[in-house]
Design a protein around this motif. Structure first.
Motif, mmCIF file in Angstrom:
data_model
loop_
_atom_site.group_PDB
_atom_site.id
_atom_site.type_symbol
_atom_site.label_atom_id
_atom_site.label_comp_id
_atom_site.label_asym_id
_atom_site.label_seq_id
_atom_site.Cartn_x
_atom_site.Cartn_y
_atom_site.Cartn_z
ATOM 1 N N THR A 1 0.832 -1.222 0.034
ATOM 2 C CA THR A 1 -0.017 -0.105 0.073
ATOM 3 C C THR A 1 0.912 1.167 -0.026
ATOM 4 N N GLU A 2 0.188 2.138 -0.534
ATOM 5 C CA GLU A 2 0.895 3.314 -0.692
ATOM 6 C C GLU A 2 1.552 4.198 0.550
ATOM 7 N N GLU A 3 0.799 4.154 1.268
ATOM 8 C CA GLU A 3 1.346 4.822 2.707
ATOM 9 C C GLU A 3 2.471 4.296 3.427
ATOM 10 N N VAL A 4 2.692 3.069 3.130
ATOM 11 C CA VAL A 4 3.916 2.639 3.619
ATOM 12 C C VAL A 4 5.236 2.388 2.621
ATOM 13 N N MET A 5 5.187 3.511 1.710
ATOM 14 C CA MET A 5 6.070 3.294 0.579
ATOM 15 C C MET A 5 7.344 3.434 1.050
ATOM 16 N N ASP A 6 7.914 4.082 2.054
ATOM 17 C CA ASP A 6 9.100 4.201 2.565
ATOM 18 C C ASP A 6 9.840 2.706 3.333
ATOM 19 N N LEU A 7 8.838 2.107 3.890
ATOM 20 C CA LEU A 7 9.142 0.776 4.711
ATOM 21 C C LEU A 7 9.508 -0.074 3.323
ATOM 22 N N ARG A 8 8.336 -0.183 2.511
ATOM 23 C CA ARG A 8 8.576 -1.290 1.288
ATOM 24 C C ARG A 8 9.717 -0.932 0.632
ATOM 25 N N MET A 9 10.135 0.289 0.254
ATOM 26 C CA MET A 9 11.335 0.471 -0.559
ATOM 27 C C MET A 9 12.659 0.082 0.222
ATOM 28 N N ARG A 10 12.519 0.455 1.466
ATOM 29 C CA ARG A 10 13.871 0.180 2.191
ATOM 30 C C ARG A 10 13.732 -1.470 2.628
ATOM 31 N N GLY A 11 12.675 -2.253 2.810
ATOM 32 C CA GLY A 11 12.597 -3.563 3.009
ATOM 33 C C GLY A 11 12.838 -4.412 1.906
ATOM 34 N N GLY A 12 12.709 -3.741 0.571
ATOM 35 C CA GLY A 12 12.978 -4.225 -0.513
ATOM 36 C C GLY A 12 14.645 -4.240 -0.857
ATOM 37 N N MET A 13 15.183 -3.585 -0.156
ATOM 38 C CA MET A 13 16.810 -3.308 -0.562
ATOM 39 C C MET A 13 17.503 -4.326 -0.777
ATOM 40 N N PRO A 14 17.578 -5.651 0.203
ATOM 41 C CA PRO A 14 18.330 -6.589 0.050
ATOM 42 C C PRO A 14 18.202 -7.340 -1.196
ATOM 43 N N ARG A 15 16.948 -7.445 -1.458
ATOM 44 C CA ARG A 15 16.507 -8.172 -2.969
ATOM 45 C C ARG A 15 17.109 -7.324 -3.955
ATOM 46 N N ALA A 16 16.743 -5.895 -3.832
ATOM 47 C CA ALA A 16 17.216 -5.107 -4.975
ATOM 48 C C ALA A 16 18.782 -5.208 -5.100
ATOM 49 N N MET A 17 19.438 -5.186 -4.016
ATOM 50 C CA MET A 17 20.805 -5.151 -4.077
ATOM 51 C C MET A 17 21.552 -6.670 -4.759
ATOM 52 N N ALA A 18 20.624 -7.679 -4.740
ATOM 53 C CA ALA A 18 21.008 -9.111 -4.722
ATOM 54 C C ALA A 18 20.812 -8.997 -6.372
ATOM 55 N N LEU A 19 19.656 -8.292 -6.816
ATOM 56 C CA LEU A 19 19.413 -8.117 -8.115
ATOM 57 C C LEU A 19 20.524 -7.293 -9.013
ATOM 58 N N ARG A 20 20.885 -6.278 -8.148
ATOM 59 C CA ARG A 20 21.909 -5.650 -8.823
ATOM 60 C C ARG A 20 23.170 -6.431 -9.222
ATOM 61 N N GLU A 21 23.495 -7.139 -8.125
ATOM 62 C CA GLU A 21 24.827 -8.181 -8.473
ATOM 63 C C GLU A 21 24.661 -8.628 -9.666
ATOM 64 N N VAL A 22 23.663 -9.518 -10.041
ATOM 65 C CA VAL A 22 23.581 -10.451 -11.162
ATOM 66 C C VAL A 22 23.216 -9.420 -12.393
ATOM 67 N N HIS A 23 22.761 -8.173 -12.195
ATOM 68 C CA HIS A 23 22.471 -7.369 -13.149
ATOM 69 C C HIS A 23 23.758 -6.676 -13.695
ATOM 70 N N ARG A 24 24.816 -6.391 -12.832
ATOM 71 C CA ARG A 24 25.969 -6.108 -13.297
ATOM 72 C C ARG A 24 26.852 -7.132 -13.797
ATOM 73 N N LYS A 25 26.698 -8.197 -13.223
ATOM 74 C CA LYS A 25 27.749 -9.330 -13.430
ATOM 75 C C LYS A 25 27.278 -9.887 -14.847
ATOM 76 N N TYR A 26 25.936 -10.319 -15.152
ATOM 77 C CA TYR A 26 25.522 -11.127 -16.283
ATOM 78 C C TYR A 26 24.688 -10.252 -17.183
ATOM 79 N N GLY A 27 24.284 -8.909 -16.758
ATOM 80 C CA GLY A 27 23.492 -8.062 -17.544
ATOM 81 C C GLY A 27 22.020 -8.555 -17.481
ATOM 82 N N VAL A 28 21.718 -9.171 -16.008
ATOM 83 C CA VAL A 28 20.211 -9.652 -16.017
ATOM 84 C C VAL A 28 19.320 -8.420 -16.184
#
Lengths: 315, 531
Positions: free
Chosen positions: B445-472
């Motif tokens: 839900t919109e009102e907890v956007m800050d929490l959601r974006m922060r909570g998704g950080m570990p997943r986003a960073m893991a994705l960034r890893e493969v995005h940079r490495k393999y161009g995912v």
């Protein structure tokens, strides 16, 4: 006086509290219903034949009761979940091993097991040969005189390590309650007093064994006789031990029994294959098809008129 | 979105003393707290103590005897849920779970550590249900006050029930279970958030979270088949509310409308047409997901009942379920317990391959990934994985079907057969250790956007890893909430990666009889080949 209080009365009371407390706690837990089958699956489920399950999958996501039993055994004897510990990291290079907690915990619990096994020689006559054997083995008999028990010394180190975690790591300090420190300090006091008694301030071990055997036989006059002949040093160890017994059922130390009841670990992941029944399942309350049909009759009839199917409008 | 994007995201870690931690937090940060329910939804669902209230107000207008109700209900739930009772007793606060929570990693708020989140209610349990609790603070116990209620509300809705902590707990303490029961307790005194209640009320009334009426569903499916016609030149007929079909198909309702769910829906229809499956959609049971599972047992039961009722009414043999996360926690672990499977259902056997889905023998409900994997293994599908060459794919395991079902290899098996470039994210962020998208468990839900974006950080960073490495450039997930949450999350973390479902990839690769040469993928974007 010390003899009668700390040698006879308190141990009896403590032991009674321990037994009643633990049994009460087990019944207290068992009384509660298990409405849902909620294993935490940590591996591949059993599904299709060509979807391979490794041996790890079989006990991390058990399907049969045997696999579940293996999962429990690994959890209890190898602290498997703790062994999975990771820290937050991005790639393998920056990965630091985070399994110190597992190491300290394993060290402590196995030393405790060895120490308890060795202590049975005070309660059993004749002493079982495997107890003698374990004692001799872990003391590397003949290396030191008197023999130094590895477990007795290591357990002190392990307890300190576990305690240092709670003092020096900010996160662990933040979540540690006084009772967490208390449990560690109590155990430390017990093992240190035990070691002091063994290596420095010696007590009459045959009298201690006599006391324990007569306590077990409810031979109170004889117990008193032994009790009065033992040095005070013993009673420090013995009273602390008694206190631990009495404290056990009401504290977090009950995790030792609780693990067996844990619904996320002791249930198989065969949810869709075998139905789990909730003893208090309430009846369904909500709209029925009939009510739904009456509410949206026009639209539903339209779907019926088109032969219960939807087709693309091709121009 | 723009207004939520900060220049720099700072994660401030705090380590207050245990005394400090026992004190209730009542300062509600915007972006972290949920709005209160809408009166109309609460009334429709017959919740107790329906009234106007605002989490930011000092007075929450709790019922006069709220404390008595809360404690009576707590006692009741202790008897009803062994998990709750046990988890209140056996935690040793070892801290193994602390840094496993994506909300803790992302926010640094000490009360977002799973152990601390559970301590919020555990301290109340100690005070009222254990002898040591009489000692008060020193025993880690605290009185139940209105401030404590506020704090419970604040943090119970900062947990996405993802169960990642439960994997690492040496006793299997499941914070999802604790949070769930705290939400139930709060519900009893009229404290529920807005977001899921809207969907629950819709689903209870219309059969799906989006509140689509039968005509709307038919219309949506019609649009899907029109898209398929434009792509392939094949006219597909979609059965809907059809009695006597062999299989009832149930998908999360987002698949009817949302993007990228839409492409998944195209994938379903193309596949079912191609294999000639005798199936039907239903407008009454038009929701696979179950937001009721985020609030209480009764609400969960209210929503998932429709599937069995409809299966019985239509006389189908078994049920096939679409791509959804918490839906599969519900269907795998709850459905057959909450409702006895109708006697009219038969063993789930694939009509195409003859495979008997033994693992679904009782619930009679099969996951689309299991179904498709089986088709592929029996070589029943003609596939051209080169049509997915545009995508370098990684797979995000949805929390619920990874940790409450164990569906790990089936989607991988399918993906590896329908696309040629597949890379895994770091090992500690996938499979049962998968990090949540940050928006599950009723937090989408919109009102907890800050929490959601922060909570998704570990997943986003893991994705960034493969995005940079393999161009995912393609994040595949089989969860409808993920598909809705990730586009925002990846925009926030500046990752140019598309989000989509397994069935979209299947739809792209599927060679259909009589199709015209495809020039675009399901998204209408030109096909790219890599050689």
């Amino acid at each position: 006086m010390i003899g009668i209080i700390f040698g006879v009365i308190i141990p009896y009371i403590a032991f009674a509290i321990f037994v009643v407390g633990v049994v009460y706690k087990f019944i207290y837990w068992a009384k509660s219903a298990v409405p849902l089958k909620i294993p935490t699956t940590s591996g591949q489920q059993k599904s299709l034949k060509f979807i391979k399950r490794t041996i790890y999958d079989r006990f991390d996501s058990p399907y049969t009761k045997w696999e579940t039993a293996v999962r429990m055994i690994l959890e209890i004897f190898a602290f498997r979940s703790l062994l999975k510990n990771t820290r937050y990291y991005l790639d393998r290079l920056s990965q630091r091993d985070a399994r110190w907690l597992w190491l300290f915990a394993i060290l402590f619990h196995y030393c405790l097991l060895l120490v308890l096994i060795r202590h049975t020689k005070f309660f059993l006559e004749p002493v079982p040969s495997f107890v003698e054997m374990i004692s001799e083995l872990e003391a590397f008999k003949g290396v030191f005189i008197p023999s130094v028990y590895v477990s007795g010394v290591t357990i002190i180190a392990a307890l300190f390590l576990l305690w240092f975690r709670r003092i020096f790591l900010s996160r662990e300090r933040c979540i540690s309650l006084p009772s967490d420190h208390f449990a560690l300090l109590l155990l430390l006091a017990i093992v240190i007093s035990g070691n002091v008694m063994r290596y420095f301030i010696k007590v009459d071990i045959s009298a201690v064994k006599g006391l324990l055997l007569s306590l077990m036989a409810f031979n109170i006059p004889q117990a008193l006789e032994f009790a009065n002949s033992i040095e005070p040093m013993f009673y420090i160890h013995f009273a602390l031990g008694s206190f631990l017994l009495a404290y056990f059922p009401f504290s977090k130390l009950m995790h030792a029994g609780g693990i067996f009841f844990s619904p996320t670990r002791n249930m198989p992941n065969n949810n869709r294959a075998e139905r789990h029944v909730n003893p208090w399942n309430p009846p369904y309350k909500g709209i029925t098809w009939q009510e739904y049909y009456e509410a949206y009759k026009d639209q539903l009839d339209e779907i019926a008129e088109s032969g219960y199917k939807v087709k693309p409008e091709v121009l | 979105m723009e207004k939520h994007v900060a220049e720099k995201v700072r994660i401030e870690q705090r380590f207050p003393s245990w005394r400090e931690l026992l004190k209730p937090t009542t300062e509600f940060k915007p972006g972290y707290y949920h709005y209160s329910f809408r009166i109309s939804d609460a009334k429709y669902l017959e919740l107790p103590f329906v009234r106007e209230w605002n989490p930011l107000d000092k007075d929450w207008k709790l019922p006069p005897n709220w404390k008595e109700i809360f404690l009576t209900k707590m006692k009741e739930y202790l008897e009803k849920f062994r998990s709750f009772k046990l988890f209140m007793d056996i935690c040793v606060r070892c801290g193994a779970c602390a840094d496993k929570c994506h909300y803790y990693i992302g926010t640094g708020d000490p009360k977002n550590m799973p152990v601390a989140r559970a301590e919020l209610i555990r301290s109340v349990y100690r005070r009222y249900f254990t002898p040591a609790g009489k000692l008060g603070k020193i025993a880690g116990a605290r009185d139940l006050t209105e401030d404590v209620i506020k704090e419970l509300y604040y943090y119970a809705y900062q947990c996405s029930l993802c169960r990642r902590c439960s994997v690492f707990c040496p006793y299997g303490i499941d914070t999802a279970e604790v949070t769930w029961i705290v939400r139930m307790l709060l519900k009893e005194i009229g404290v529920v958030h807005r977001f899921t209640l809207i969907s629950i009320a819709s689903s209870a009334r219309t059969g799906n979270h989006l509140g689509l009426l039968p005509g709307g569903i038919a219309g949506a499916l019609q649009s899907v088949v029109e898209d398929i016609y434009n792509l392939t030149g094949i006219e597909i007929e979609v059965p809907i509310n059809k009695k006597g079909a062999e299989i009832l198909f149930v998908a999360p309702s987002a698949d009817f409308f949302a993007t990228p769910h839409w492409y998944v829906c195209m994938g379903y229809l193309m596949l079912f047409h191609e294999i000639g499956l005798d199936y039907t959609w239903s407008t009454y049971a038009s929701e696979g997901g179950n937001f009721g599972t985020f609030i209480s047992y009764e609400l969960a039961q209210k929503l998932n009942a429709k599937i069995y009722q409809e299966a019985e009414r239509l006389g189908v043999k078994w049920i096939l379920g679409g791509e959804c996360g918490h839906m599969w926690r519900d269907k795998h672990q709850y459905l057959a317990t909450m409702h006895e499977p109708p006697k009219t259902l038969e063993d789930p056997v694939s009509p195409i391959t003859g495979t008997y889905f033994e693992n679904a023998a009782s619930t009679k409900m099969v996951h689309i990934a299991e179904f498709v994997a089986d088709l592929i293994a029996h070589k029943k599908l003609k596939l051209d994985p080169r049509r997915n060459d545009k995508w370098i794919v990684t797979l995000h395991d949805g929390c619920n079907y990874a940790r409450a079902m164990g569906l790990l290899e089936e989607p991988r098996y399918v993906i590896k057969n329908v696309c040629r470039f597949f890379y895994e994210m770091p090992e500690h962020t996938i499979r049962e250790k998968s990090y949540c998208c940050g928006s599950g468990g009723g937090l989408l839900t919109e009102e907890v956007m800050d929490l959601r974006m922060r909570g998704g950080m570990p997943r986003a960073m893991a994705l960034r890893e493969v995005h940079r490495k393999y161009g995912v450039n393609y994040l595949c997930t089989l969860c409808a909430i993920d598909k809705a949450a990730f586009p925002h999350l990846l925009e926030y973390w500046r990752l140019p990666v598309a989000v989509g479902g397994m069935m979209e990839l299947v739809g792209n690769a599927l060679i259909m009889k009589g199709e015209k040469e495809r020039t675009t993928d399901l998204r209408g974007e030109p096909l790219i080949r890599r050689d």
